[in-house]
Design a protein around this motif. Structure first.
Motif, PDB file in Angstrom:
ATOM      1  N   PRO A   7       0.899  -1.307  -0.033  1.00  0.00           N
ATOM      2  CA  PRO A   7       0.009  -0.042   0.047  1.00  0.00           C
ATOM      3  C   PRO A   7       0.837   1.331   0.096  1.00  0.00           C
ATOM      4  O   PRO A   7       1.962   1.343   0.842  1.00  0.00           O
ATOM      5  N   LYS A   8       0.405   2.326  -0.793  1.00  0.00           N
ATOM      6  CA  LYS A   8       1.056   3.399  -0.860  1.00  0.00           C
ATOM      7  C   LYS A   8       0.153   4.738  -0.728  1.00  0.00           C
ATOM      8  O   LYS A   8      -0.972   4.640  -1.234  1.00  0.00           O
ATOM      9  N   SER A   9       0.701   5.567  -0.020  1.00  0.00           N
ATOM     10  CA  SER A   9      -0.420   6.698   0.104  1.00  0.00           C
ATOM     11  C   SER A   9      -0.671   7.472  -1.130  1.00  0.00           C
ATOM     12  O   SER A   9       0.436   7.782  -1.922  1.00  0.00           O
TER      13      SER A   9
ATOM     14  N   ILE B 250      -1.391   6.309  -6.597  1.00  0.00           N
ATOM     15  CA  ILE B 250      -0.038   5.916  -7.292  1.00  0.00           C
ATOM     16  C   ILE B 250      -0.148   4.425  -7.136  1.00  0.00           C
ATOM     17  O   ILE B 250       0.940   3.819  -7.751  1.00  0.00           O
ATOM     18  N   ASN B 251      -1.096   3.766  -6.311  1.00  0.00           N
ATOM     19  CA  ASN B 251      -0.920   2.400  -6.483  1.00  0.00           C
ATOM     20  C   ASN B 251      -1.431   1.824  -7.653  1.00  0.00           C
ATOM     21  O   ASN B 251      -2.501   2.107  -8.359  1.00  0.00           O
TER      22      ASN B 251
ATOM     23  N   MET C 224      -4.203  -1.252  -6.387  1.00  0.00           N
ATOM     24  CA  MET C 224      -4.909  -1.305  -5.113  1.00  0.00           C
ATOM     25  C   MET C 224      -5.826  -0.156  -5.318  1.00  0.00           C
ATOM     26  O   MET C 224      -5.643   0.863  -5.732  1.00  0.00           O
ATOM     27  N   ASP C 225      -7.329  -0.242  -4.615  1.00  0.00           N
ATOM     28  CA  ASP C 225      -8.064   0.621  -4.688  1.00  0.00           C
ATOM     29  C   ASP C 225      -8.065   1.452  -3.345  1.00  0.00           C
ATOM     30  O   ASP C 225      -7.372   1.150  -2.442  1.00  0.00           O
ATOM     31  N   THR C 226      -8.304   2.912  -3.577  1.00  0.00           N
ATOM     32  CA  THR C 226      -8.171   3.839  -2.285  1.00  0.00           C
ATOM     33  C   THR C 226      -9.450   4.507  -1.884  1.00  0.00           C
ATOM     34  O   THR C 226     -10.252   4.929  -2.783  1.00  0.00           O
ATOM     35  N   SER C 227      -9.689   4.858  -0.772  1.00  0.00           N
ATOM     36  CA  SER C 227     -10.877   5.741  -0.488  1.00  0.00           C
ATOM     37  C   SER C 227     -10.122   6.632   0.707  1.00  0.00           C
ATOM     38  O   SER C 227      -9.653   6.290   1.670  1.00  0.00           O
TER      39      SER C 227
ATOM     40  N   LYS D  72      -4.380   3.833 -10.129  1.00  0.00           N
ATOM     41  CA  LYS D  72      -3.619   4.850 -10.978  1.00  0.00           C
ATOM     42  C   LYS D  72      -4.753   5.897 -11.389  1.00  0.00           C
ATOM     43  O   LYS D  72      -4.531   6.611 -12.419  1.00  0.00           O
ATOM     44  N   ASP D  73      -5.889   6.096 -10.543  1.00  0.00           N
ATOM     45  CA  ASP D  73      -6.898   7.202 -10.892  1.00  0.00           C
ATOM     46  C   ASP D  73      -6.524   8.190 -10.260  1.00  0.00           C
ATOM     47  O   ASP D  73      -5.812   8.433  -9.199  1.00  0.00           O
TER      48      ASP D  73
END
Length: 259
Positions: free
Chosen positions: A102-104, A143-144, A147-150, A181-182
């Motif tokens: 995981p990356k911020s 930047i992942n 992996m999805d982020t919220s 990558k969004d």
């Protein structure tokens, strides 16, 4: 003492010698201190074959050694299989950790607009007051790669705006969700509080950059089929902005995350 004649060749000679020997043994001579008796047994009649019970003992001693060898070989195969399985699992874990670390997300300030600059007034409907607000556009890049982020899920994020260590605005941060990558532009409003005198002077000078700090505290969730990370993070952006009453211009910025 009788003279011994050499045995004749062949089986007959052996039989005669055996008969003569048996005859000598069967006769009990008179005891005499002057005579010496010699008993001869032909070599071909001395057999060196062990008895059957000795053969069984030897065989019993040999079988445990063979069983030990078979058990040792079986244990070696099992240990080798377990070792290879452990190595394969370790390699898979390393690959998964490398691919799903995981990356911020990365944050950057796009625009800061100070609207409703005049003192609070009632709107046309005379039902509620118009409060000065800072409208902030924030760019968030996930930047992942897998992996999805919220960020700020459930509208639980809070944001504050500071000028020279004075809090000048606060409010909620709008939640966003992103695919790998969004890139997303997040817009939210912060209600202005009491503004310092030096800040009000800076508002009237469109050529002077105003140093400000945006702080966001919000829950972050980074998910994938292999790994999930949930934690509360703090994003701090130090930036200089010019002309906040209209279309602002970001002179410099530095956003950091305590990830």
């Amino acid at each position: 003492m009788e003279e011994r004649s050499p045995p004749a060749a062949g089986g007959k000679a052996r039989n005669l010698l055996s008969s003569a020997t048996s005859l000598r043994l069967s006769l009990t001579p008179a005891r005499s201190t002057d005579h010496t008796y010699v008993v001869q047994i032909p070599r071909d009649q001395v057999y060196r074959v062990p008895p059957p019970e000795n053969a069984k003992i030897v065989e019993n001693h040999r079988q445990p050694e063979a069983q030990k060898k078979r058990k040792f070989t079986c244990c070696c195969w099992i240990f080798s299989a377990l070792l290879l399985t452990g190595i394969a699992i370790g390699i898979i874990v390393l690959i998964v950790n490398a691919m799903y670390t995981p990356k911020s997300p990365e944050f950057s300030i796009i625009n800061v607009h100070f609207k409703n600059v005049t003192q609070p007034q009632k709107n046309k409907s005379h039902t509620q007051a118009v409060i000065p607000q800072f409208e902030i556009d924030l760019k968030v890049v996930n930047i992942n790669e897998r992996m999805d982020t919220s960020f700020g899920k459930g509208d639980n994020g809070k944001a504050t705006l500071n000028f020279n260590n004075h809090e000048i605005a606060h409010g909620k941060y709008t939640a966003i969700s992103q695919k790998p990558k969004d890139s997303t532009n997040s817009q939210f409003n912060l209600d202005a509080g009491k503004l310092p005198a030096d800040f009000q002077k800076s508002l009237n000078d469109d050529k002077k950059a105003i140093p400000m700090t945006l702080t966001i505290n919000a829950p972050m969730e980074i998910t994938s089929w292999a790994k999930t990370l949930k934690k509360d993070v703090t994003v701090t952006c130090d930036f200089d902005v010019q002309s906040v009453k209209g279309k602002s211009m970001i002179k410099s910025e530095d956003c950091k995350t305590d990830f």
